[in-house]
Motif scaffolding. Structure first.
Motif, PDB file in Angstrom:
ATOM      1  N   ASN A 171       0.812  -1.219   0.000  1.00 24.22           N
ATOM      2  CA  ASN A 171       0.000   0.000   0.000  1.00 24.22           C
ATOM      3  C   ASN A 171       0.843   1.266   0.000  1.00 24.22           C
ATOM      4  O   ASN A 171       0.829   2.033   0.956  1.00 24.22           O
ATOM      5  CB  ASN A 171      -0.897   0.011   1.235  1.00 24.22           C
ATOM      6  CG  ASN A 171      -2.058  -0.943   1.111  1.00 24.22           C
ATOM      7  OD1 ASN A 171      -2.691  -1.033   0.059  1.00 24.22           O
ATOM      8  ND2 ASN A 171      -2.342  -1.675   2.179  1.00 24.22           N
TER       9      ASN A 171
ATOM     10  N   VAL B 276      -3.796  -2.883  -4.683  1.00 34.86           N
ATOM     11  CA  VAL B 276      -4.345  -4.127  -4.126  1.00 34.86           C
ATOM     12  C   VAL B 276      -5.419  -3.768  -3.104  1.00 34.86           C
ATOM     13  O   VAL B 276      -5.257  -2.825  -2.339  1.00 34.86           O
ATOM     14  CB  VAL B 276      -3.247  -4.980  -3.446  1.00 34.86           C
ATOM     15  CG1 VAL B 276      -2.258  -5.496  -4.473  1.00 34.86           C
ATOM     16  CG2 VAL B 276      -2.521  -4.217  -2.361  1.00 34.86           C
ATOM     17  N   ASP B 277      -6.507  -4.495  -3.113  1.00 33.77           N
ATOM     18  CA  ASP B 277      -7.571  -4.163  -2.165  1.00 33.77           C
ATOM     19  C   ASP B 277      -8.354  -5.402  -1.757  1.00 33.77           C
ATOM     20  O   ASP B 277      -9.145  -5.952  -2.537  1.00 33.77           O
ATOM     21  CB  ASP B 277      -8.507  -3.117  -2.795  1.00 33.77           C
ATOM     22  CG  ASP B 277      -9.470  -2.516  -1.777  1.00 33.77           C
ATOM     23  OD1 ASP B 277      -9.393  -2.897  -0.587  1.00 33.77           O
ATOM     24  OD2 ASP B 277     -10.283  -1.655  -2.174  1.00 33.77           O
ATOM     25  N   ARG B 278      -8.100  -5.840  -0.562  1.00 33.19           N
ATOM     26  CA  ARG B 278      -8.894  -6.896   0.071  1.00 33.19           C
ATOM     27  C   ARG B 278      -8.570  -6.867   1.559  1.00 33.19           C
ATOM     28  O   ARG B 278      -7.390  -6.808   1.934  1.00 33.19           O
ATOM     29  CB  ARG B 278      -8.540  -8.267  -0.514  1.00 33.19           C
ATOM     30  CG  ARG B 278      -9.563  -9.299  -0.141  1.00 33.19           C
ATOM     31  CD  ARG B 278      -9.420 -10.622  -0.862  1.00 33.19           C
ATOM     32  NE  ARG B 278     -10.740 -11.203  -1.023  1.00 33.19           N
ATOM     33  CZ  ARG B 278     -10.981 -12.491  -1.239  1.00 33.19           C
ATOM     34  NH1 ARG B 278      -9.984 -13.330  -1.366  1.00 33.19           N
ATOM     35  NH2 ARG B 278     -12.214 -12.936  -1.357  1.00 33.19           N
ATOM     36  N   ILE B 279      -9.587  -6.871   2.371  1.00 36.02           N
ATOM     37  CA  ILE B 279      -9.372  -6.800   3.823  1.00 36.02           C
ATOM     38  C   ILE B 279      -9.124  -8.203   4.357  1.00 36.02           C
ATOM     39  O   ILE B 279      -9.941  -9.107   4.156  1.00 36.02           O
ATOM     40  CB  ILE B 279     -10.579  -6.121   4.511  1.00 36.02           C
ATOM     41  CG1 ILE B 279     -10.616  -4.640   4.091  1.00 36.02           C
ATOM     42  CG2 ILE B 279     -10.499  -6.270   6.019  1.00 36.02           C
ATOM     43  CD1 ILE B 279     -11.865  -3.890   4.522  1.00 36.02           C
TER      44      ILE B 279
ATOM     45  N   LYS C 100      -7.843   4.407  -3.294  1.00 39.50           N
ATOM     46  CA  LYS C 100      -7.837   3.344  -2.296  1.00 39.50           C
ATOM     47  C   LYS C 100      -7.036   3.742  -1.047  1.00 39.50           C
ATOM     48  O   LYS C 100      -7.499   3.579   0.078  1.00 39.50           O
ATOM     49  CB  LYS C 100      -7.273   2.078  -2.940  1.00 39.50           C
ATOM     50  CG  LYS C 100      -7.491   0.837  -2.132  1.00 39.50           C
ATOM     51  CD  LYS C 100      -6.292   0.492  -1.319  1.00 39.50           C
ATOM     52  CE  LYS C 100      -6.565  -0.635  -0.376  1.00 39.50           C
ATOM     53  NZ  LYS C 100      -5.368  -1.161   0.244  1.00 39.50           N
TER      54      LYS C 100
ATOM     55  N   LEU D 177      -9.898   4.195   1.601  1.00 38.51           N
ATOM     56  CA  LEU D 177      -9.950   2.997   2.446  1.00 38.51           C
ATOM     57  C   LEU D 177      -8.911   3.076   3.567  1.00 38.51           C
ATOM     58  O   LEU D 177      -9.238   3.077   4.746  1.00 38.51           O
ATOM     59  CB  LEU D 177      -9.736   1.715   1.628  1.00 38.51           C
ATOM     60  CG  LEU D 177      -9.956   0.413   2.437  1.00 38.51           C
ATOM     61  CD1 LEU D 177     -10.377  -0.734   1.542  1.00 38.51           C
ATOM     62  CD2 LEU D 177      -8.773  -0.010   3.277  1.00 38.51           C
TER      63      LEU D 177
ATOM     64  N   HIS E  14      -9.344   3.663   7.499  1.00 37.35           N
ATOM     65  CA  HIS E  14      -8.922   2.596   8.411  1.00 37.35           C
ATOM     66  C   HIS E  14      -8.050   3.140   9.535  1.00 37.35           C
ATOM     67  O   HIS E  14      -8.254   2.817  10.701  1.00 37.35           O
ATOM     68  CB  HIS E  14      -8.102   1.561   7.620  1.00 37.35           C
ATOM     69  CG  HIS E  14      -8.806   0.254   7.431  1.00 37.35           C
ATOM     70  ND1 HIS E  14      -8.260  -0.758   6.688  1.00 37.35           N
ATOM     71  CD2 HIS E  14      -9.994  -0.210   7.892  1.00 37.35           C
ATOM     72  CE1 HIS E  14      -9.091  -1.796   6.699  1.00 37.35           C
ATOM     73  NE2 HIS E  14     -10.148  -1.476   7.412  1.00 37.35           N
TER      74      HIS E  14
ATOM     75  N   GLN F  35      -4.135  -4.076  14.779  1.00 38.61           N
ATOM     76  CA  GLN F  35      -3.440  -4.528  13.555  1.00 38.61           C
ATOM     77  C   GLN F  35      -3.294  -3.364  12.580  1.00 38.61           C
ATOM     78  O   GLN F  35      -2.228  -3.127  12.010  1.00 38.61           O
ATOM     79  CB  GLN F  35      -4.231  -5.680  12.904  1.00 38.61           C
ATOM     80  CG  GLN F  35      -3.550  -6.252  11.672  1.00 38.61           C
ATOM     81  CD  GLN F  35      -4.379  -7.338  10.950  1.00 38.61           C
ATOM     82  OE1 GLN F  35      -5.363  -7.863  11.465  1.00 38.61           O
ATOM     83  NE2 GLN F  35      -3.964  -7.670   9.734  1.00 38.61           N
ATOM     84  N   ILE F  36      -4.370  -2.613  12.404  1.00 36.63           N
ATOM     85  CA  ILE F  36      -4.327  -1.489  11.467  1.00 36.63           C
ATOM     86  C   ILE F  36      -3.481  -0.348  12.023  1.00 36.63           C
ATOM     87  O   ILE F  36      -2.765   0.325  11.281  1.00 36.63           O
ATOM     88  CB  ILE F  36      -5.764  -1.003  11.174  1.00 36.63           C
ATOM     89  CG1 ILE F  36      -6.569  -2.136  10.540  1.00 36.63           C
ATOM     90  CG2 ILE F  36      -5.752   0.227  10.272  1.00 36.63           C
ATOM     91  CD1 ILE F  36      -8.057  -1.878  10.507  1.00 36.63           C
TER      92      ILE F  36
ATOM     93  N   LYS G 238       2.590   4.441   7.532  1.00 39.34           N
ATOM     94  CA  LYS G 238       1.325   4.452   6.783  1.00 39.34           C
ATOM     95  C   LYS G 238       0.722   5.844   6.638  1.00 39.34           C
ATOM     96  O   LYS G 238       0.153   6.182   5.599  1.00 39.34           O
ATOM     97  CB  LYS G 238       0.305   3.554   7.499  1.00 39.34           C
ATOM     98  CG  LYS G 238       0.647   2.072   7.498  1.00 39.34           C
ATOM     99  CD  LYS G 238      -0.337   1.293   8.392  1.00 39.34           C
ATOM    100  CE  LYS G 238      -0.100  -0.209   8.324  1.00 39.34           C
ATOM    101  NZ  LYS G 238      -0.934  -0.951   9.295  1.00 39.34           N
TER     102      LYS G 238
ATOM    103  N   ARG H  93      -1.491   7.969   3.571  1.00 37.57           N
ATOM    104  CA  ARG H  93      -2.927   7.812   3.814  1.00 37.57           C
ATOM    105  C   ARG H  93      -3.587   9.130   4.202  1.00 37.57           C
ATOM    106  O   ARG H  93      -4.711   9.411   3.804  1.00 37.57           O
ATOM    107  CB  ARG H  93      -3.165   6.807   4.948  1.00 37.57           C
ATOM    108  CG  ARG H  93      -2.698   5.427   4.596  1.00 37.57           C
ATOM    109  CD  ARG H  93      -2.896   4.449   5.750  1.00 37.57           C
ATOM    110  NE  ARG H  93      -2.491   3.120   5.315  1.00 37.57           N
ATOM    111  CZ  ARG H  93      -2.889   2.001   5.877  1.00 37.57           C
ATOM    112  NH1 ARG H  93      -3.698   2.035   6.918  1.00 37.57           N
ATOM    113  NH2 ARG H  93      -2.490   0.843   5.417  1.00 37.57           N
TER     114      ARG H  93
END
Ligand code: CS2
Length: 484
Positions: A188, A226-229, A292, A296, A300, A368-369, A376, A380
């Motif tokens: 990311n 890439v995007d999937r939780i 994203k 996202l 998050h 975790q996030i 990050k 973001r």
């Protein structure tokens, strides 16, 4: 349950479990993947499993762990097989994935991994090594003083870092007259392909001017969004999978049904013909990736710190808290204003995000996030904040998100919460300064706000002061009310 999932036992799994229907013995490695965490296994490996099922058998994955042996110890006794659980309010769907042929543990035998990457059949080396795996300084350039980078240059051929592995393998291919692979970053990061290319080129130059030129001129580093939780697997997930399969899977992964992978189509050595729904090959990934990262991932991180301060422990719980939700809505408005006009529908994306974040069946932990915030938050939240300030637009929700991070760091320093950060000690010390304005300024300086640092500080420190004065809960309520 003592019997382990493996090739022998595939046929006997209950009928509801999807599994590889192709001949795995005929699959040859075409991809080496660095960083075999849960995300890779629920994302790229699923798309590759689809390719293998469609008969494209030259694209099996040799996966490598750059640190711990845990995934190898779980998967190799299972012949690389593991279960992906798609989870939402309607229940769980189980699918055994066969795309990973074997798992290597880089520190145990770095030369073996370099050799696997130098195999002429390997045409793609993909990476999920997290933001900090790119060994960058906070200004984005190669951290030439990083211990792993120094080590990899001094002990060539036995690397530790992702860049060290890529460069050593590329040098070996060059020497053998084998064309380079495409390096495919699946982390990311903004412009992850160009970012990787610049870092790899610099690293290669430090090895030799010749290798530097070769990387610059010959190596494709394709960008991807890439995007999937994919929350970390829990023991109860393991127990549930074992029950469903009737055999033990030592490390299944649990994810949401949503799947997206947008890939810059730059594969001079060839690529698999991926037909998985949600996969898109495009010329320019940037608009997808900005949307994203900022909508996202930005939301998050906001939910992580505000949610922890509000006493929640997972995304769905935080997102259904009306105050946290109001902040996320405000952040979406502010961050959407920074996106390029490229024909993507950010309102629709946010509407889908609201459904994804509300997935109560998926207990995605805020700790975790919240981990690695210093790696990050720049892309973001800080970058879009900076752009809003420079353009004279509203940025108070973005600034509040940073204030929540600082407040959460302050409490982390007192032993609360469990998120980590490569700079944790320094950050918790800075966050704990009695003068909130100094704390805000020092921490903002790490986020790359450039000439907007003072303007950002003017928004962040009042929120931090409010949190200190009234407590986090009351302060978040006040900030949320003002943002509605
Ligand atoms: C999350 C991401 O842990 C985090 O920082 O924001 O892993 C997020 O779940 C994925 O990027 C979703 O595609």
């Amino acid at each position: 349950m003592t019997e382990r999932l493996d090739t022998q036992r595939l046929a006997a799994l209950p009928a509801a479990i999807l599994r590889p229907a192709y001949d795995r013995a005929a699959v040859r490695p075409g991809i080496v993947h660095l960083g075999v965490g849960a995300f890779h296994r629920a994302h790229e490996a699923v798309a590759i499993d689809d390719c293998l099922a469609a008969g494209d058998s030259g694209w099996g994955i040799v996966a490598a762990s750059l640190r711990s042996p845990d995934t190898r110890d779980a998967l190799n006794p299972q012949d690389g097989l593991y279960t992906v659980v798609d989870r939402d309010s309607e229940g769980d769907r189980f699918r055994v994935i066969g795309a990973i042929l074997r798992v290597l543990v880089a520190p145990e035998d770095p030369a073996a991994l370099v050799a696997a990457m130098a195999d002429p059949n390997v045409r793609i080396v993909s990476l999920t090594v997290t933001e900090k795996g790119y060994t960058r300084r906070s200004d984005g350039t190669l951290d030439e003083d990083h211990p792993d980078i120094r080590h990899d240059l001094a002990e060539w051929g036995r690397p530790r870092s992702a860049l060290g592995f890529l460069a050593a393998a590329l040098e070996a291919r060059k020497a053998a007259g084998v064309p380079p692979f495409t390096a495919l970053s699946c982390d990311n990061l903004p412009s992850n392909g160009a970012t990787l290319k610049a870092l790899l080129t610099r690293f290669a130059e430090l090895r030799s001017p010749e290798l530097g030129t070769y990387v610059r001129d010959k190596v494709a580093c394709s960008s991807t969004m890439v995007d999937r939780i994919v929350p970390a697997t829990t023991d109860s997930d393991r127990a549930l999978v074992d029950d469903a399969l009737g055999v033990t899977d030592a490390w299944p992964v649990v994810t949401e049904p949503y799947y997206s992978w947008v890939i810059e189509d730059d594969f001079p050595a060839g690529r698999p013909d991926i037909r998985t729904p949600g996969v898109l090959f495009v010329e320019d990934v940037a608009p997808y990736e900005l949307m994203k990262l900022r909508l996202l991932n930005g939301a998050h991180s906001t939910l992580a710190y505000a949610g922890l301060l509000l006493g929640h422990d997972n995304v769905a719980a935080a997102f259904t808290d009306p105050d946290a939700r109001a902040l996320v809505d405000a952040l979406w408005r502010e961050s959407a204003a920074t996106l390029p006009d490229a024909g993507l529908d950010s309102d629709d994306y946010c509407a889908r995000l609201a459904i994804r974040f509300g997935n109560r069946a998926l207990r995605h932990k805020l700790d975790q996030i919240g981990t690695d915030g210093s790696e990050k938050l720049p892309q973001r939240i800080a970058m879009p904040l900076r752009e809003n300030l420079a353009a004279g637009r509203k940025a108070s929700a973005q600034a509040s998100a940073i204030a929540f991070w600082i407040a959460a760091l302050e409490r982390r320093g007192k032993g609360e919460f469990a998120f980590t950060d490569p700079r944790l000690d320094r950050l918790t010390t800075l966050a704990a300064q009695a003068d909130a304005n100094a704390a805000a300024g020092d921490i903002l300086a790490l986020l790359g706000l450039g000439d907007q640092l003072e303007a950002a500080r003017a928004l962040v420190s009042p929120v931090l002061e409010l949190i200190r004065r009234e407590g986090a809960r009351a302060a978040i309520r006040t900030v949320a009310a003002a943002s509605r």
